[in-house]
Design a protein around this motif. Structure first.
Motif, PDB file in Angstrom:
ATOM      1  N   HIS A 132       0.796  -1.229   0.000  1.00 18.76           N
ATOM      2  CA  HIS A 132       0.000   0.000   0.000  1.00 18.76           C
ATOM      3  C   HIS A 132       0.826   1.276   0.000  1.00 18.76           C
ATOM      4  O   HIS A 132       0.372   2.326  -0.476  1.00 18.76           O
ATOM      5  CB  HIS A 132      -0.913   0.019   1.229  1.00 18.76           C
ATOM      6  CG  HIS A 132      -0.163   0.303   2.498  1.00 18.76           C
ATOM      7  ND1 HIS A 132      -0.257   1.497   3.182  1.00 18.76           N
ATOM      8  CD2 HIS A 132       0.729  -0.460   3.192  1.00 18.76           C
ATOM      9  CE1 HIS A 132       0.531   1.466   4.241  1.00 18.76           C
ATOM     10  NE2 HIS A 132       1.125   0.285   4.279  1.00 18.76           N
ATOM     11  N   GLY A 133       2.042   1.207   0.521  1.00 15.59           N
ATOM     12  CA  GLY A 133       2.837   2.412   0.723  1.00 15.59           C
ATOM     13  C   GLY A 133       3.712   2.804  -0.444  1.00 15.59           C
ATOM     14  O   GLY A 133       4.522   3.721  -0.311  1.00 15.59           O
ATOM     15  N   THR A 134       3.579   2.128  -1.589  1.00  9.85           N
ATOM     16  CA  THR A 134       4.413   2.460  -2.746  1.00  9.85           C
ATOM     17  C   THR A 134       3.539   2.960  -3.891  1.00  9.85           C
ATOM     18  O   THR A 134       2.307   2.883  -3.849  1.00  9.85           O
ATOM     19  CB  THR A 134       5.195   1.221  -3.227  1.00  9.85           C
ATOM     20  OG1 THR A 134       4.310   0.331  -3.930  1.00  9.85           O
ATOM     21  CG2 THR A 134       5.832   0.482  -2.065  1.00  9.85           C
ATOM     22  N   HIS A 135       4.206   3.442  -4.930  1.00  9.00           N
ATOM     23  CA  HIS A 135       3.509   3.856  -6.155  1.00  9.00           C
ATOM     24  C   HIS A 135       3.803   2.883  -7.295  1.00  9.00           C
ATOM     25  O   HIS A 135       3.606   3.221  -8.467  1.00  9.00           O
ATOM     26  CB  HIS A 135       3.950   5.265  -6.562  1.00  9.00           C
ATOM     27  CG  HIS A 135       3.404   6.350  -5.683  1.00  9.00           C
ATOM     28  ND1 HIS A 135       2.154   6.889  -5.849  1.00  9.00           N
ATOM     29  CD2 HIS A 135       3.950   6.983  -4.613  1.00  9.00           C
ATOM     30  CE1 HIS A 135       1.940   7.815  -4.938  1.00  9.00           C
ATOM     31  NE2 HIS A 135       3.015   7.895  -4.161  1.00  9.00           N
ATOM     32  N   ASP A 136       4.240   1.683  -6.968  1.00  9.80           N
ATOM     33  CA  ASP A 136       4.691   0.720  -7.974  1.00  9.80           C
ATOM     34  C   ASP A 136       3.665  -0.390  -8.164  1.00  9.80           C
ATOM     35  O   ASP A 136       3.411  -1.183  -7.254  1.00  9.80           O
ATOM     36  CB  ASP A 136       6.033   0.126  -7.534  1.00  9.80           C
ATOM     37  CG  ASP A 136       6.640  -0.784  -8.591  1.00  9.80           C
ATOM     38  OD1 ASP A 136       6.088  -0.862  -9.712  1.00  9.80           O
ATOM     39  OD2 ASP A 136       7.667  -1.421  -8.292  1.00  9.80           O
ATOM     40  N   LEU A 137       3.075  -0.475  -9.356  1.00  9.91           N
ATOM     41  CA  LEU A 137       2.148  -1.565  -9.671  1.00  9.91           C
ATOM     42  C   LEU A 137       2.861  -2.771 -10.272  1.00  9.91           C
ATOM     43  O   LEU A 137       2.207  -3.777 -10.594  1.00  9.91           O
ATOM     44  CB  LEU A 137       1.061  -1.074 -10.635  1.00  9.91           C
ATOM     45  CG  LEU A 137       0.072  -0.052 -10.083  1.00  9.91           C
ATOM     46  CD1 LEU A 137      -0.975   0.294 -11.138  1.00  9.91           C
ATOM     47  CD2 LEU A 137      -0.598  -0.559  -8.815  1.00  9.91           C
ATOM     48  N   ASP A 138       4.161  -2.692 -10.445  1.00  8.88           N
ATOM     49  CA  ASP A 138       4.990  -3.833 -10.859  1.00  8.88           C
ATOM     50  C   ASP A 138       4.503  -4.463 -12.167  1.00  8.88           C
ATOM     51  O   ASP A 138       4.597  -5.675 -12.357  1.00  8.88           O
ATOM     52  CB  ASP A 138       5.007  -4.893  -9.743  1.00  8.88           C
ATOM     53  CG  ASP A 138       6.162  -5.875  -9.886  1.00  8.88           C
ATOM     54  OD1 ASP A 138       7.068  -5.614 -10.704  1.00  8.88           O
ATOM     55  OD2 ASP A 138       6.147  -6.917  -9.190  1.00  8.88           O
ATOM     56  N   GLY A 139       3.966  -3.674 -13.058  1.00 10.05           N
ATOM     57  CA  GLY A 139       3.603  -4.173 -14.379  1.00 10.05           C
ATOM     58  C   GLY A 139       2.454  -5.168 -14.410  1.00 10.05           C
ATOM     59  O   GLY A 139       2.366  -5.985 -15.322  1.00 10.05           O
ATOM     60  N   VAL A 140       1.546  -5.099 -13.435  1.00  7.39           N
ATOM     61  CA  VAL A 140       0.447  -6.072 -13.379  1.00  7.39           C
ATOM     62  C   VAL A 140      -0.601  -5.772 -14.445  1.00  7.39           C
ATOM     63  O   VAL A 140      -0.684  -4.662 -14.987  1.00  7.39           O
ATOM     64  CB  VAL A 140      -0.212  -6.094 -11.982  1.00  7.39           C
ATOM     65  CG1 VAL A 140       0.805  -6.490 -10.930  1.00  7.39           C
ATOM     66  CG2 VAL A 140      -0.861  -4.751 -11.641  1.00  7.39           C
ATOM     67  N   ASP A 141      -1.418  -6.791 -14.725  1.00  8.37           N
ATOM     68  CA  ASP A 141      -2.478  -6.683 -15.731  1.00  8.37           C
ATOM     69  C   ASP A 141      -3.845  -6.411 -15.109  1.00  8.37           C
ATOM     70  O   ASP A 141      -4.769  -5.981 -15.808  1.00  8.37           O
ATOM     71  CB  ASP A 141      -2.562  -7.988 -16.539  1.00  8.37           C
ATOM     72  CG  ASP A 141      -1.230  -8.361 -17.152  1.00  8.37           C
ATOM     73  OD1 ASP A 141      -0.703  -7.563 -17.949  1.00  8.37           O
ATOM     74  OD2 ASP A 141      -0.705  -9.444 -16.827  1.00  8.37           O
ATOM     75  N   ALA A 142      -3.994  -6.703 -13.832  1.00 10.91           N
ATOM     76  CA  ALA A 142      -5.249  -6.498 -13.109  1.00 10.91           C
ATOM     77  C   ALA A 142      -4.918  -6.310 -11.639  1.00 10.91           C
ATOM     78  O   ALA A 142      -3.797  -6.621 -11.200  1.00 10.91           O
ATOM     79  CB  ALA A 142      -6.193  -7.683 -13.296  1.00 10.91           C
ATOM     80  N   ILE A 143      -5.875  -5.802 -10.874  1.00 14.96           N
ATOM     81  CA  ILE A 143      -5.630  -5.484  -9.467  1.00 14.96           C
ATOM     82  C   ILE A 143      -6.797  -5.968  -8.620  1.00 14.96           C
ATOM     83  O   ILE A 143      -7.962  -5.813  -9.001  1.00 14.96           O
ATOM     84  CB  ILE A 143      -5.460  -3.962  -9.260  1.00 14.96           C
ATOM     85  CG1 ILE A 143      -4.252  -3.446 -10.043  1.00 14.96           C
ATOM     86  CG2 ILE A 143      -5.307  -3.620  -7.775  1.00 14.96           C
ATOM     87  CD1 ILE A 143      -4.180  -1.924 -10.112  1.00 14.96           C
ATOM     88  N   ILE A 144      -6.458  -6.537  -7.459  1.00 19.75           N
ATOM     89  CA  ILE A 144      -7.469  -6.900  -6.461  1.00 19.75           C
ATOM     90  C   ILE A 144      -7.176  -6.164  -5.164  1.00 19.75           C
ATOM     91  O   ILE A 144      -6.052  -6.190  -4.661  1.00 19.75           O
ATOM     92  CB  ILE A 144      -7.484  -8.421  -6.201  1.00 19.75           C
ATOM     93  CG1 ILE A 144      -7.895  -9.187  -7.463  1.00 19.75           C
ATOM     94  CG2 ILE A 144      -8.446  -8.759  -5.047  1.00 19.75           C
ATOM     95  CD1 ILE A 144      -7.811 -10.691  -7.324  1.00 19.75           C
ATOM     96  N   LEU A 145      -8.196  -5.504  -4.644  1.00 26.52           N
ATOM     97  CA  LEU A 145      -8.138  -4.906  -3.308  1.00 26.52           C
ATOM     98  C   LEU A 145      -8.859  -5.867  -2.382  1.00 26.52           C
ATOM     99  O   LEU A 145     -10.080  -6.019  -2.467  1.00 26.52           O
ATOM    100  CB  LEU A 145      -8.814  -3.535  -3.301  1.00 26.52           C
ATOM    101  CG  LEU A 145      -8.291  -2.521  -4.317  1.00 26.52           C
ATOM    102  CD1 LEU A 145      -9.079  -1.219  -4.206  1.00 26.52           C
ATOM    103  CD2 LEU A 145      -6.800  -2.257  -4.122  1.00 26.52           C
ATOM    104  N   PRO A 146      -8.157  -6.550  -1.487  1.00 24.58           N
ATOM    105  CA  PRO A 146      -8.747  -7.640  -0.715  1.00 24.58           C
ATOM    106  C   PRO A 146      -9.511  -7.176   0.516  1.00 24.58           C
ATOM    107  O   PRO A 146      -9.480  -6.002   0.896  1.00 24.58           O
ATOM    108  CB  PRO A 146      -7.519  -8.458  -0.306  1.00 24.58           C
ATOM    109  CG  PRO A 146      -6.447  -7.429  -0.143  1.00 24.58           C
ATOM    110  CD  PRO A 146      -6.714  -6.402  -1.222  1.00 24.58           C
ATOM    111  N   GLY A 147     -10.165  -8.133   1.153  1.00 23.21           N
ATOM    112  CA  GLY A 147     -10.921  -7.851   2.363  1.00 23.21           C
ATOM    113  C   GLY A 147     -10.036  -7.754   3.586  1.00 23.21           C
ATOM    114  O   GLY A 147      -8.862  -8.104   3.574  1.00 23.21           O
ATOM    115  N   GLY A 148     -10.629  -7.262   4.657  1.00 22.76           N
ATOM    116  CA  GLY A 148      -9.918  -7.108   5.918  1.00 22.76           C
ATOM    117  C   GLY A 148     -10.425  -5.892   6.667  1.00 22.76           C
ATOM    118  O   GLY A 148     -11.572  -5.472   6.513  1.00 22.76           O
TER     119      GLY A 148
END
Length: 240
Positions: free
Chosen positions: A35-51
């Motif tokens: 959460h503390g970075t600005h790096d998406l590491d070249g991903v194709d999709a994103i999931i924001l998980p539960g908690g």
């Protein structure tokens, strides 16, 4: 090459590993994001998980929506990247204005944990296309059962917003049998107009393996009603 799905961990995330397992089960590559970075590491999709990101202080998902990585998530979503918010992740999407409305304290005032029946009302999004014909239908509508666990899951929105969501087919999941948290119009999940951003309160990542997810009346899919949701994103991203 396998589709790379980024899973963001926030302080208080609980279901990031479960989401990663679901991605692996459908043949994707889960990529841990912080959460503390600005790096998406070249991903194709994103999931924001539960908690319970940041302990749900202020409002559930409010502080997380201002995390450094969320500026990148918002930018990626604007380009059409598939983004999924599950439970606390749905709350983040609403707080970040990637989805309309908001999530408030359950109307009965207590935490709820149950296996929840849902109707899949939109199978044209990046996260629900695999539900079209993938599971049994009742009266022409796809119905699934996946776990639900939340304390602030009541979906609210203005009358105009509700009318737009309903009129434009942006309600993706709807509660059946019982409304567990007082959500308006029994809404359990919605999408944006483009169909690449989806948020839902129930937990599909806890219904991806036979014998571990909720039982269903269809023995062939018992316990796996959440799996098509993750498979949908891979299908949407793989070359035709």
């Amino acid at each position: 090459m396998a589709v790379r799905v980024g899973i963001v961990t926030f302080p208080g995330s609980l279901d990031d590993r479960d989401a990663a397992r679901a991605v692996r089960l459908v043949g994707g590559t889960p990529v841990p994001l912080w959460h503390g970075t600005h790096d998406l590491d070249g991903v194709d999709a994103i999931i924001l998980p539960g908690g319970f990101s940041y302990g749900d202080y202020l409002r559930a998902g409010a502080i997380a929506s201002l995390s450094p990585i969320m500026s990148e998530v918002i930018s990626a979503a604007s380009t059409g990247m598939p983004v999924l918010g599950i439970c606390n992740g749905f709350q983040m999407l609403a707080e970040a204005h990637l989805l309309p409305g908001g999530l408030i304290r359950n109307d009965h005032g207590t935490f709820v944990c149950r296996d929840q029946r849902l109707r899949v009302e939109n199978t044209t999004t990046a996260w629900t296309s695999a539900y079209a014909g993938a599971v049994s239908s009742v009266a022409g509508a796809t119905e699934i059962t996946i776990p639900l666990k939340n304390g602030e899951g009541g979906f609210i929105a203005s009358a105009d917003t509700i009318a737009r969501l309903e009129g434009e087919g942006h309600v993706v999941f709807r509660y059946l049998d019982v409304n567990p948290n007082g959500s308006m119009n029994d809404i359990a999940g919605i999408t944006n107009a483009r169909g690449n951003v989806v948020g839902l309160m129930p937990h599909p990542e806890h219904a991806v393996e036979p014998g571990f997810g909720p039982d269903t009346t269809d023995a062939m899919r018992s316990g796996t009603d959440g799996l098509p949701l993750f498979a949908s994103a891979l299908t949407a991203l793989l070359p035709a």
